[in-house]
Design an enzyme around this catalytic site. Structure first.
Site, PDB file in Angstrom:
ATOM      1  CE1 TYR A   1     -23.054  -1.280   0.590  1.00 40.72           C
ATOM      2  CE2 TYR A   1     -22.753  -3.296   1.846  1.00 40.72           C
ATOM      3  CZ  TYR A   1     -22.236  -2.127   1.310  1.00 40.72           C
ATOM      4  OH  TYR A   1     -20.923  -1.818   1.489  1.00 40.72           O
TER       5      TYR A   1
ATOM      6  CG  ASP B   1     -26.774  14.783  -5.975  1.00 36.52           C
ATOM      7  OD1 ASP B   1     -26.624  13.545  -5.874  1.00 36.52           O
ATOM      8  OD2 ASP B   1     -27.894  15.327  -6.009  1.00 36.52           O
TER       9      ASP B   1
ATOM     10  N   GLY C   1     -17.235  11.417   0.264  1.00 35.52           N
ATOM     11  CA  GLY C   1     -15.984  11.568   0.982  1.00 35.52           C
ATOM     12  C   GLY C   1     -16.084  11.738   2.479  1.00 35.52           C
TER      13      GLY C   1
ATOM     14  N   GLY D   1     -17.784   9.831   4.502  1.00 39.16           N
ATOM     15  CA  GLY D   1     -18.084   8.561   5.143  1.00 39.16           C
ATOM     16  C   GLY D   1     -16.889   8.015   5.902  1.00 39.16           C
ATOM     17  CD  GLN D   2     -15.838   2.526   8.627  1.00 38.40           C
ATOM     18  OE1 GLN D   2     -16.600   1.959   7.845  1.00 38.40           O
ATOM     19  NE2 GLN D   2     -15.336   1.919   9.690  1.00 38.40           N
TER      20      GLN D   2
ATOM     21  CB  ILE E   1     -24.868  15.608  -0.819  1.00 34.88           C
ATOM     22  CG1 ILE E   1     -25.164  14.435   0.130  1.00 34.88           C
ATOM     23  CG2 ILE E   1     -24.730  15.123  -2.253  1.00 34.88           C
ATOM     24  CD1 ILE E   1     -26.499  13.749  -0.138  1.00 34.88           C
TER      25      ILE E   1
END
Length: 404
Positions: free
Chosen positions: A226, A137, A94, A96-97, A120
C-alpha cells in the site's frame, strides 16, 4: 551510390493521422483527396532525375464511433452558463469511506448532476438515489475513457485502492488495483486535460523516515505494498505534471475517522471500530499497543481539505503533494477521552503483529506547515471535538440502548 539510389526499392508510404476521419461517411467523401495526394506525390517522385522509386502507397486508418457512446438526445454544443461555471467530477472507488461523503459535499457546491460517483460494487439504495452513479472499473481502460469522454469530465478524484492491511493479505491484487489502475487514470487524465486528485497516506513513509514530526519532503521507503503504491502515485503524478503539464494534486491523509462508514481494513481503523463496539457491547479490543501514536483526522476536515486543495489556484501551490494534519493520539488516549462520556467502556489489547509492525513504521505526527501557508489549510476538530461529534452522530438514546 546516391542517396536516392539507396531507397530505390523502398515504397514511400504516406500516413495520415487516424483522427483525420471521424466516421465511415467522412472516409468515403475523403477518398478523392487521397487519390489526388497519391497522384501528385507519384508524379513528383517520378519526375525527380535518377529516382526509381516505386509508386506511392497511401495508408490510413478509419475510426468509427460506437452507437453506445452517443445518446439519441445528445447535445454537442449547447452548454448552459451554469454548467460551464462548475467542474464535472468523476469519483472512482466511490463507495469507500470517503467517496460518498465527498460526493455529497461536491454536489452541494457544484450541483447534483455535476458529480458522478462510480465503483464496481452495487450501491445501497440511498447512495443510488442521491445522485448520478455508474459502474466503473479502473482496470478497464476503454470503459474509463468512455466515461470521461461521454460525461465531459473535467475533475477526476481517484479513490480506488486497497488499504494497508488488506493489501498485505493480497499483494498481487493490491499491485494491480493500486498501480496498474493508477496508470490508466494518469494516461486518461493527461490525454483529456483533467484536474486529477490522488490521495496519499501516512503509509507512504517507512521506518527510516523522521517520525515526529514528518515533513513533506524526506526519505520515505515504506514496507507495505500500500505504501509503495502510494509513493509510486506521488512520483508518477509529479512526473506527469512536469512532463505533460497534468494538473495533479495530492494530499497525504492521516488516519480518517467517520461515523457513517464501517472500517475498511486499514491499520488506523481501530479509531473507528472503538466507537462501533462501544455502542454495541460496551467493550473494545484494540489490535495495536496502547501507546501507538499516529496522526488522525475527522472526516469533515479531510473532505474539506480535499475540496480546498482542488479549488486552490495552481500558482499558489509550491508543491503537488502535501501533508495535512489535525491531531495525533494513541489508542489509550482515545479510550480515555471516550470514557469521559462512557465510563462503563472496557478496553483490552490483543496486538496484531502485522498491523503493529505497519503502525511502527508510520509517522507519529505530520508537519503540514506548507499546506497551511500555501492554500490556507486549517483543521476544525481536535480529539475532544472528535469524540463528542461521533457520539452525537449516534445519539444518546441509541448509545444507552446498545449498552443495555
Amino acid at each position: 551510390m546516391s542517396k536516392v539510389g539507396q531507397y530505390k526499392s523502398t515504397p514511400l508510404t504516406l500516413f495520415l493521422p487516424f483522427f483525420f476521419f471521424g466516421s465511415s461517411q467522412r472516409s468515403r467523401t475523403s477518398m478523392p483527396i487521397l487519390k489526388t495526394l497519391s497522384k501528385v506525390a507519384k508524379q513528383a517522385l517520378l519526375s525527380t532525375p535518377g529516382c526509381g522509386c516505386q509508386p506511392l502507397t497511401v495508408a490510413f486508418r478509419n475510426i468509427s464511433f460506437s452507437p453506445r457512446q452517443v445518446t439519441s438526445d445528445a447535445s454537442f454544443h449547447s452548454v448552459s452558463f451554469s454548467e460551464t461555471d462548475h467542474p464535472k467530477v468523476l469519483i472512482t472507488g466511490g463507495l469507500g469511506q470517503l467517496g460518498v461523503g465527498l460526493a455529497k459535499l461536491l454536489r452541494k457546491r457544484y450541483g447534483k448532476n455535476n458529480v458522478i460517483l462510480s465503483d464496481i460494487r452495487k450501491p445501497p439504495s440511498n447512495v443510488f438515489h442521491s445522485g448520478p452513479f455508474i459502474y466503473s472499473d479502473i482496470l478497464d481502460y476503454k470503459n474509463l475513457r468512455e466515461i470521461v469522454v461521454n460525461n465531459r469530465i473535467t475533475w477526476l478524484i481517484h479513490y480506488s485502492a486497497l488499504l494497508s492491511a488488506v493489501g498485505e493479505a493480497n499483494v498481487s491484487l493490491a499491485r494491480s488495483v493500486n498501480i496498474t489502475g493508477l496508470h490508466n487514470i494518469l494516461d486518461i487524465a493527461a490525454e483529456h486535460g483533467l484536474r486529477l486528485f490522488v490521495p496519499s497516506t501516512i503509509g507512504a513513509f517507512g521506518p527510516t523516515s523522521p517520525r515526529n514530526p514528518t515533513p513533506d519532503l524526506c526519505v520515505q521507503r515504506p514496507r507495505t505494498i500500500y505504501g509503495v503504491s502510494k509513493v509510486h502515485a506521488e512520483l508518477m503524478g509529479e512526473y506527469y505534471h512536469h512532463r505533460y503539464g497534468l494538473d495533479f494534486r495530492c494530499l497525504r491523509y492521516p488516519g480518517i475517522i467517520s461515523a457513517d462508514s464501517t472500517p475498511g481494513g486499514g491499520t488506523t481503523d481501530y479509531a473507528v471500530q472503538i466507537f462501533h463496539d462501544a455502542l454495541k457491547t460496551g467493550k473494545f479490543e484494540c489490535n495495536l499497543k496502547p501507546d501507538t501514536r499516529l496522526p488522525m483526522m475527522y472526516i469533515d476536515d479531510c473532505l474539506r481539505a480535499t475540496l480546498e486543495v482542488m479549488e486552490a489556484p495552481a500558482d499558489s501551490l509550491s508543491m503537488r503533494t502535501y501533508n495535512i494534519n489535525a491531531m495525533s493520539f494513541t489508542p489509550e488516549e482515545l479510550a480515555q477521552e471516550l470514557q469521559k462520556q462512557m465510563p462503563e467502556l472496557q478496553v483490552t489489547y490483543d496486538v496484531d503483529r502485522v498491523r503493529q509492525t505497519i503502525a511502527d513504521s508510520w509517522p507519529m505526527n505530520f508537519d503540514d506547515s506548507n499546506a497551511r501557508r500555501d492554500w490556507g489549510w486549517k483543521h476544525d476538530y481536535d480529539l475532544p471535538e472528535l469524540v463528542q461529534t461521533m457520539l452525537n452522530y449516534f445519539g444518546a438514546d441509541t448509545r444507552v440502548a446498545h449498552i443495555n
